[in-house]
Design a protein around this motif. Structure first.
Motif, mmCIF file in Angstrom:
data_model
loop_
_atom_site.group_PDB
_atom_site.id
_atom_site.type_symbol
_atom_site.label_atom_id
_atom_site.label_comp_id
_atom_site.label_asym_id
_atom_site.label_seq_id
_atom_site.Cartn_x
_atom_site.Cartn_y
_atom_site.Cartn_z
ATOM 1 N N SER A 1 0.819 -1.223 0.000
ATOM 2 C CA SER A 1 0.000 0.000 0.000
ATOM 3 C C SER A 1 0.849 1.268 0.000
ATOM 4 O O SER A 1 0.478 2.265 -0.630
ATOM 5 C CB SER A 1 -0.938 0.001 1.211
ATOM 6 N N LEU A 2 1.982 1.249 0.702
ATOM 7 C CA LEU A 2 2.769 2.479 0.789
ATOM 8 C C LEU A 2 3.585 2.713 -0.478
ATOM 9 O O LEU A 2 3.913 3.859 -0.800
ATOM 10 C CB LEU A 2 3.658 2.462 2.038
ATOM 11 N N ASP A 3 3.896 1.660 -1.205
ATOM 12 C CA ASP A 3 4.524 1.864 -2.516
ATOM 13 C C ASP A 3 3.549 2.582 -3.455
ATOM 14 O O ASP A 3 3.941 3.450 -4.231
ATOM 15 C CB ASP A 3 4.935 0.521 -3.135
ATOM 16 N N ILE A 4 2.273 2.204 -3.351
ATOM 17 C CA ILE A 4 1.261 2.854 -4.199
ATOM 18 C C ILE A 4 1.066 4.305 -3.772
ATOM 19 O O ILE A 4 0.979 5.215 -4.605
ATOM 20 C CB ILE A 4 -0.060 2.060 -4.146
ATOM 21 N N ALA A 5 1.036 4.537 -2.462
ATOM 22 C CA ALA A 5 0.913 5.917 -1.966
ATOM 23 C C ALA A 5 2.101 6.759 -2.438
ATOM 24 O O ALA A 5 1.955 7.933 -2.798
ATOM 25 C CB ALA A 5 0.825 5.913 -0.441
ATOM 26 N N ASP A 6 3.266 6.141 -2.423
ATOM 27 C CA ASP A 6 4.481 6.817 -2.854
ATOM 28 C C ASP A 6 4.384 7.178 -4.341
ATOM 29 O O ASP A 6 4.701 8.303 -4.753
ATOM 30 C CB ASP A 6 5.653 5.856 -2.613
ATOM 31 N N TRP A 7 3.923 6.227 -5.143
ATOM 32 C CA TRP A 7 3.752 6.493 -6.573
ATOM 33 C C TRP A 7 2.717 7.597 -6.777
ATOM 34 O O TRP A 7 2.905 8.513 -7.596
ATOM 35 C CB TRP A 7 3.310 5.204 -7.284
ATOM 36 N N LEU A 8 1.644 7.553 -5.986
ATOM 37 C CA LEU A 8 0.586 8.561 -6.106
ATOM 38 C C LEU A 8 1.109 9.951 -5.726
ATOM 39 O O LEU A 8 0.743 10.958 -6.354
ATOM 40 C CB LEU A 8 -0.596 8.151 -5.230
ATOM 41 N N SER A 9 1.982 10.000 -4.719
ATOM 42 C CA SER A 9 2.605 11.282 -4.353
ATOM 43 C C SER A 9 3.330 11.869 -5.559
ATOM 44 O O SER A 9 3.259 13.073 -5.818
ATOM 45 C CB SER A 9 3.612 11.084 -3.219
ATOM 46 N N GLY A 10 4.020 11.009 -6.286
ATOM 47 C CA GLY A 10 4.739 11.465 -7.470
ATOM 48 C C GLY A 10 3.796 11.959 -8.561
ATOM 49 O O GLY A 10 4.075 12.955 -9.238
ATOM 50 N N TRP A 11 2.675 11.261 -8.722
ATOM 51 C CA TRP A 11 1.685 11.708 -9.716
ATOM 52 C C TRP A 11 1.181 13.101 -9.351
ATOM 53 O O TRP A 11 1.054 13.979 -10.219
ATOM 54 C CB TRP A 11 0.518 10.714 -9.783
ATOM 55 N N ILE A 12 0.905 13.319 -8.062
ATOM 56 C CA ILE A 12 0.395 14.629 -7.631
ATOM 57 C C ILE A 12 1.465 15.702 -7.849
ATOM 58 O O ILE A 12 1.165 16.802 -8.318
ATOM 59 C CB ILE A 12 -0.064 14.564 -6.156
ATOM 60 N N ASP A 13 2.717 15.380 -7.520
ATOM 61 C CA ASP A 13 3.800 16.351 -7.741
ATOM 62 C C ASP A 13 3.872 16.772 -9.208
ATOM 63 O O ASP A 13 4.150 17.918 -9.530
ATOM 64 C CB ASP A 13 5.148 15.743 -7.344
ATOM 65 N N LYS A 14 3.628 15.805 -10.086
ATOM 66 C CA LYS A 14 3.772 16.087 -11.517
ATOM 67 C C LYS A 14 2.539 16.800 -12.070
ATOM 68 O O LYS A 14 2.666 17.744 -12.853
ATOM 69 C CB LYS A 14 3.971 14.751 -12.254
ATOM 70 N N ARG A 15 1.365 16.362 -11.661
ATOM 71 C CA ARG A 15 0.140 16.860 -12.287
ATOM 72 C C ARG A 15 -0.529 18.002 -11.529
ATOM 73 O O ARG A 15 -1.295 18.772 -12.118
ATOM 74 C CB ARG A 15 -0.870 15.710 -12.432
ATOM 75 N N ALA A 16 -0.316 18.060 -10.238
ATOM 76 C CA ALA A 16 -0.991 19.083 -9.426
ATOM 77 C C ALA A 16 -0.019 19.621 -8.376
ATOM 78 O O ALA A 16 -0.266 19.519 -7.179
ATOM 79 C CB ALA A 16 -2.229 18.481 -8.755
ATOM 80 N N PRO A 17 1.112 20.170 -8.817
ATOM 81 C CA PRO A 17 2.168 20.546 -7.877
ATOM 82 C C PRO A 17 1.793 21.758 -7.020
ATOM 83 O O PRO A 17 0.820 22.446 -7.290
ATOM 84 C CB PRO A 17 3.343 20.883 -8.800
ATOM 85 N N GLY A 18 2.614 21.992 -6.001
ATOM 86 C CA GLY A 18 2.436 23.172 -5.157
ATOM 87 C C GLY A 18 1.573 22.908 -3.961
ATOM 88 O O GLY A 18 1.051 21.817 -3.774
ATOM 89 N N LYS A 19 1.458 23.925 -3.126
ATOM 90 C CA LYS A 19 0.606 23.796 -1.947
ATOM 91 C C LYS A 19 -0.545 24.778 -2.056
ATOM 92 O O LYS A 19 -0.642 25.520 -3.021
ATOM 93 C CB LYS A 19 1.411 24.038 -0.680
ATOM 94 N N SER A 20 -1.448 24.754 -1.077
ATOM 95 C CA SER A 20 -2.631 25.625 -1.174
ATOM 96 C C SER A 20 -2.277 27.049 -0.802
ATOM 97 O O SER A 20 -1.250 27.306 -0.212
ATOM 98 C CB SER A 20 -3.741 25.123 -0.260
#
Lengths: 368, 368
Positions: free
Chosen positions: A349-368
């Motif tokens: 599960s944490l490998d998937i979360a890690d991959w998902l973190s990367g997807w977010i960094d690439k597609r929806a970067p930055g903070k609020s």
């Protein structure tokens, strides 16, 4: 379609999110070093069994949404008055904000017959996605859907029938999922108690998983579910949230965006029960919005999920033809195998979360 | 009876828990310095509005207890099978363990019509007892009672009636508390919407409080409530827990001790709906066990609570005559005024938590 296999981090910052097994040990270590510099108090290896203390800037809980209802069948007990006002339709939200919150806020939305517990400690006692994302710099908000868990339901119609003031047919359609029929829905195997080969769900701890399941009132609620306007309020409050749904709640972030795009930075639909229907639904709310539809393994072997995958493929193609930024990924396509419908609790599960973190960094970067 | 007014810390370590307003600013500052040395990442002042980051050693959630039930009325919906096995009677437990856990584990047990949310962020957005105790060195475990919140109920009997297979009279006695009748029960005032003078409950945020209330199945459950054996299992696992109940759950820790004393270090009953009955109940389980029964203000003005206070006074006297170490404290007796039944959410809630920490240090010192 974008595939994780060919991705390379565009900045050092995005690297920790890409250290899936397929990317190799060297990248994982590099990512770990970067993350250790960037994120106070958090471990960088996705599945570190002893991650060490966690430092958070702030935590707490609150409700969003809600509606007052007056009833005179709140109780049939002499000790409690039947008449009064209660609040329903609100959603319970529990959050933790990391000290170094360099990534956008995430809202974790559970699926059928479950609660926010879905994202917490796994049945076999490993770290949940709720803590993983906080350790990796995401402010993380876990909800209970309206009328579920810590979000109040109303017993008024049950008591109206019990008191003889309404017909039994008018009882709410509240149901629980038995583990035997749920087995194939969660894709632990083709049918109870058979198991798909190389299954990643920790079936040795399945007893703890079955305890997570609670009664589900969603079939007796209006469409869209009251969770949807509450999610919209929450996203606006967070000023740019990634809405991460699962299964039954898959359609909710899309309905939330159709209501109001403001506050929604991206949508991640994990194994959605349904995607928007291009033949009926307006696709303009999804223009330029990063969208990821993510499925696990064994989907083609599932008469329940194969058609849903196909329906979502149709949505993704139509959304992109209408100016969208939607992607559909099956985990086996990016080298991650053996995942059930409950992939946030699977052994990897944490490998998937890690991959998902990367997807977010690439597609929806930055903070609020 | 022991009074907080005359208490002096017996060791430096116990001082932070004693910085109630009545003890003065000098002691509060001294306590703050000691706590800052002892407890990593935590503030020492009870009501510090900006306490700073929190470092925890470990957090997570799990279930305790539970029982499998087979039913063929789990659903009346075509999409979900009616037959299968579900688990009920388990309790959901969420915990946080501080880095410097020099004090014993606490189990926080909510009352009627509420969930573990009771102990989290207050309706007006201040720190809850759950976080306060972690910041002050207590491993803290917050539960949802069986059949409440994230602890599963069963819809089987509702569906049996809906399907015409059982009589409406057999429906569960599940109720919600309307805010108008609940007003006097929570002692916000003598009757809705009157307010007692100098009320400490944050009534300006009452809307957020009413959203905490959920349906309560306890009247349809056996006695003792299934929460009780689950608490016993939890206490044994924690090897020396302080069980802190509220209102409806007031009798649970006493029933837990009657079941098995092992694992129970002390009992704190906050405004219990009932104490054990010396005329009927065996008092030997309470011999040498530190017990605190704690009430807020305005009790004599409440026809609901005045008799319960009296009943608990009778229990405390009888328990002590039988070799007990029980105390009953009204907050006004120790100089703390204006508290409602929801004293863990009142504006001075952290002063009370701070005082309670001192009581535990004195009566049930050490860690597990």
């Amino acid at each position: 379609m974008w595939s994780g296999r060919t991705v390379r981090g565009e900045t050092e910052y995005s690297m920790p999110g890409l250290s899936v097994p397929a990317l190799g040990r060297a990248r994982r270590i590099a990512g770990a070093l970067v993350a250790a510099m960037l994120i106070a108090g958090g471990p960088a290896s996705a599945a570190d069994p002893a991650p060490g203390p966690l430092t958070i800037a702030e935590q707490g809980s609150f409700f969003v949404g809600g509606r007052d209802v007056q009833s005179d069948t709140l109780s049939t007990l002499p000790a409690y008055a039947p008449s009064g006002t209660i609040s329903v339709d609100q959603i319970y939200v529990r959050y933790q904000i990391p000290v170094s919150a360099g990534r956008p806020p995430l809202v974790l939305i559970h699926g059928c017959c479950l609660t926010g517990k879905t994202w917490e400690t796994t049945p076999d006692g490993r770290m949940g996605w709720d803590e993983f994302f906080v350790r990796h710099g995401f402010p993380t908000y876990v909800i209970d859907q309206a009328w579920r868990g810590r979000s109040a339901a109303s017993p008024a119609q049950i008591n109206a029938v019990k008191a003889g003031r309404a017909d039994p047919n008018s009882l709410p359609a509240v149901f629980s999922a038995g583990r035997e029929p749920a087995w194939a829905i969660f894709r632990f195997g083709p049918e109870y108690p058979k198991v798909f080969p190389d299954m990643q769900f920790p079936l040795e701890a399945q007893g703890e998983f079955w305890k997570q399941m609670v009664p589900d009132w969603s079939a007796s609620l209006p469409v869209p579910n009251p969770t949807v306007p509450a999610l919209s309020d929450l996203a606006k409050r967070l000023k740019g949230a990634v809405l991460i749904s699962h299964s039954q709640s898959g359609i909710y972030p899309f309905q939330t965006a159709a209501l109001d795009r403001s506050g929604i930075r991206a949508i991640v639909a994990i194994e959605p029960a349904a995607c928007p229907d291009p033949a009926k639904d307006d696709l303009s709310p999804y223009k330029d919005l990063p969208i990821l539809v993510l499925f696990g393994d064994y989907v083609d072997a599932s008469p329940r999920w194969a058609p849903r995958l196909k329906q979502c493929r149709g949505f993704v193609a139509a959304a992109n033809a209408a100016g969208g930024r939607a992607e559909l990924i099956l985990l086996p396509e990016i080298g991650i195998h053996g995942n059930s419908h409950m992939l946030m609790q699977d052994k990897n599960s944490l490998d998937i979360a890690d991959w998902l973190s990367g997807w977010i960094d690439k597609r929806a970067p930055g903070k609020s």
